[in-house]
Design a protein around this motif. Structure first.
Motif, PDB file in Angstrom:
ATOM      1  N   ASN A  77      25.339  14.475  21.348  1.00  0.00           N
ATOM      2  CA  ASN A  77      26.523  14.760  22.142  1.00  0.00           C
ATOM      3  C   ASN A  77      27.760  14.542  21.272  1.00  0.00           C
ATOM      4  N   SER A  79      30.939  14.770  22.007  1.00  0.00           N
ATOM      5  CA  SER A  79      31.995  13.996  22.659  1.00  0.00           C
ATOM      6  C   SER A  79      31.737  12.497  22.568  1.00  0.00           C
ATOM      7  N   LYS A  80      30.485  12.085  22.827  1.00  0.00           N
ATOM      8  CA  LYS A  80      30.147  10.662  22.756  1.00  0.00           C
ATOM      9  C   LYS A  80      30.257  10.137  21.326  1.00  0.00           C
ATOM     10  N   THR A  81      29.852  10.959  20.376  1.00  0.00           N
ATOM     11  CA  THR A  81      29.951  10.553  18.977  1.00  0.00           C
ATOM     12  C   THR A  81      31.402  10.372  18.560  1.00  0.00           C
ATOM     13  N   ARG A  82      32.247  11.254  19.036  1.00  0.00           N
ATOM     14  CA  ARG A  82      33.684  11.131  18.724  1.00  0.00           C
ATOM     15  C   ARG A  82      34.249   9.830  19.276  1.00  0.00           C
ATOM     16  N   THR A  83      33.840   9.461  20.483  1.00  0.00           N
ATOM     17  CA  THR A  83      34.294   8.202  21.086  1.00  0.00           C
ATOM     18  C   THR A  83      33.813   7.007  20.274  1.00  0.00           C
ATOM     19  N   PHE A  84      32.565   7.073  19.816  1.00  0.00           N
ATOM     20  CA  PHE A  84      32.010   5.985  18.999  1.00  0.00           C
ATOM     21  C   PHE A  84      32.792   5.841  17.697  1.00  0.00           C
ATOM     22  N   ASP A  86      35.903   6.583  17.090  1.00  0.00           N
ATOM     23  CA  ASP A  86      37.207   5.965  17.353  1.00  0.00           C
ATOM     24  C   ASP A  86      37.091   4.450  17.407  1.00  0.00           C
ATOM     25  N   SER A  87      36.065   3.967  18.093  1.00  0.00           N
ATOM     26  CA  SER A  87      35.863   2.514  18.222  1.00  0.00           C
ATOM     27  C   SER A  87      35.534   1.886  16.876  1.00  0.00           C
ATOM     28  N   THR A  90      38.641   1.778  14.500  1.00  0.00           N
ATOM     29  CA  THR A  90      39.574   0.724  14.913  1.00  0.00           C
ATOM     30  C   THR A  90      39.028  -0.658  14.568  1.00  0.00           C
ATOM     31  N   GLU A  99      41.485  16.049  11.912  1.00  0.00           N
ATOM     32  CA  GLU A  99      40.383  16.359  12.821  1.00  0.00           C
ATOM     33  C   GLU A  99      40.334  17.861  13.073  1.00  0.00           C
ATOM     34  N   GLN A 110      32.183  19.184  14.726  1.00  0.00           N
ATOM     35  CA  GLN A 110      33.475  18.507  14.632  1.00  0.00           C
ATOM     36  C   GLN A 110      33.571  17.787  13.297  1.00  0.00           C
TER      37      GLN A 110
END
Length: 274
Positions: A77, A79-84, A86-87, A90, A99, A110
């Motif tokens: 996924n 979208s989920k990988t992109r969220t991971f 970001d975390s 940081t 991007e 992506q």
């Protein structure tokens, strides 16, 4: 014996006095070889040979490396990988600076470019690799900029010392000609300092933060097959229907005019029949 020493000392004083008088012509203060102090000559020599200005031996210089890498892997996924990511970025004190997203037939991909502190770069890559599981490709390159770093650092220090010397000479200037000449040289030195400082800031940032390009993608098996296309078709159809309804509503003034015309025509026909 004492008389001999006194006469010798007096001769030296007169000699230096005469040299000073010979230099009092039209040459600007601080620019003649007779008036230039030994410190100026040393700084000029240091500009020509940066190694003369630093006491560090080549073996004791810390290596300055710019590290860059890239990684590519498949994900279930995007979208989920992109969220991971970001975390993770940081948590490791980095930031995202570029991007891009690409959508092709049966695939969505992506690309994310991140900057991570160099001392945490390997730990960050290990975390991404662990999350990805199977990595298609991964490589890291290191560019050694030690020589350029030391050269710019040394020349910048020399230019700042030269700037200080020119400022001191400017305070001692007694004629407008001397002041103009010194200020011209001072302006050029400050221009050089700004240019070198900009290059130094760039090198320091690139050495401090490593760069990593991360590419991840998902294919048909993750939801881009036949059923996905059928579902997308219903969504596109519904969107077009709503668009048609909005377009129809936007035509209400024309519809109203047509209705009024129709009513007037019918009324006139009704009167004729009577």
């Amino acid at each position: 014996m004492n008389n001999t020493i006194k006469l010798t000392g007096l001769a030296l004083v007169l000699l230096f006095t005469q040299c000073g008088n010979n230099n009092s012509g039209g040459e600007p203060m601080g620019f003649s070889s007779e008036m230039a102090p030994a410190a100026d000559r040393k700084m000029a020599a240091a500009e020509e040979d940066p190694q003369m200005h630093t006491g560090d031996a080549p073996n004791t210089i810390e290596r300055k490396l710019i590290r860059e890498g890239n990684m590519r892997f498949k994900t279930e996924n995007v979208s989920k990988t992109r969220t991971f990511l970001d975390s993770a970025v940081t948590a490791h004190g980095g930031y995202v600076f570029n991007e891009n997203m690409y959508k092709n037939e049966g695939m969505i991909e992506q690309s994310v470019a991140v900057r991570i502190p160099d001392d945490k770069f390997e730990v960050f890559m290990a975390a991404i690799s662990s999350y990805a599981g199977k990595v298609d490709s991964k490589n890291v390159n290191a560019i050694d900029v030690t020589e350029e770093y030391v050269d710019v650092e040394t020349r910048l220090k020399t230019k700042k010392e030269l700037e200080t010397r020119y400022i001191d000479l400017l305070k001692q200037a007694k004629t407008v000609t001397d002041m103009v000449a010194i200020e011209a040289q001072l302006g050029q030195v400050r221009t050089d300092i700004e240019s070198m400082q900009g290059r130094m800031n760039y090198l320091q940032n690139r050495v401090k933060f490593a760069t990593l390009w991360i590419n991840f993608y998902q294919t048909d098996s993750e939801g881009f097959g036949f059923f996905y296309k059928v579902g997308s078709g219903f969504g596109v159809g519904w969107a077009k229907f709503l668009g048609f309804m909005v377009w129809t509503v936007e035509l209400w003034p024309f519809v109203l005019i047509i209705l009024i015309i129709v009513i007037i025509v019918r009324i006139r026909r009704g009167r004729r029949n009577i």
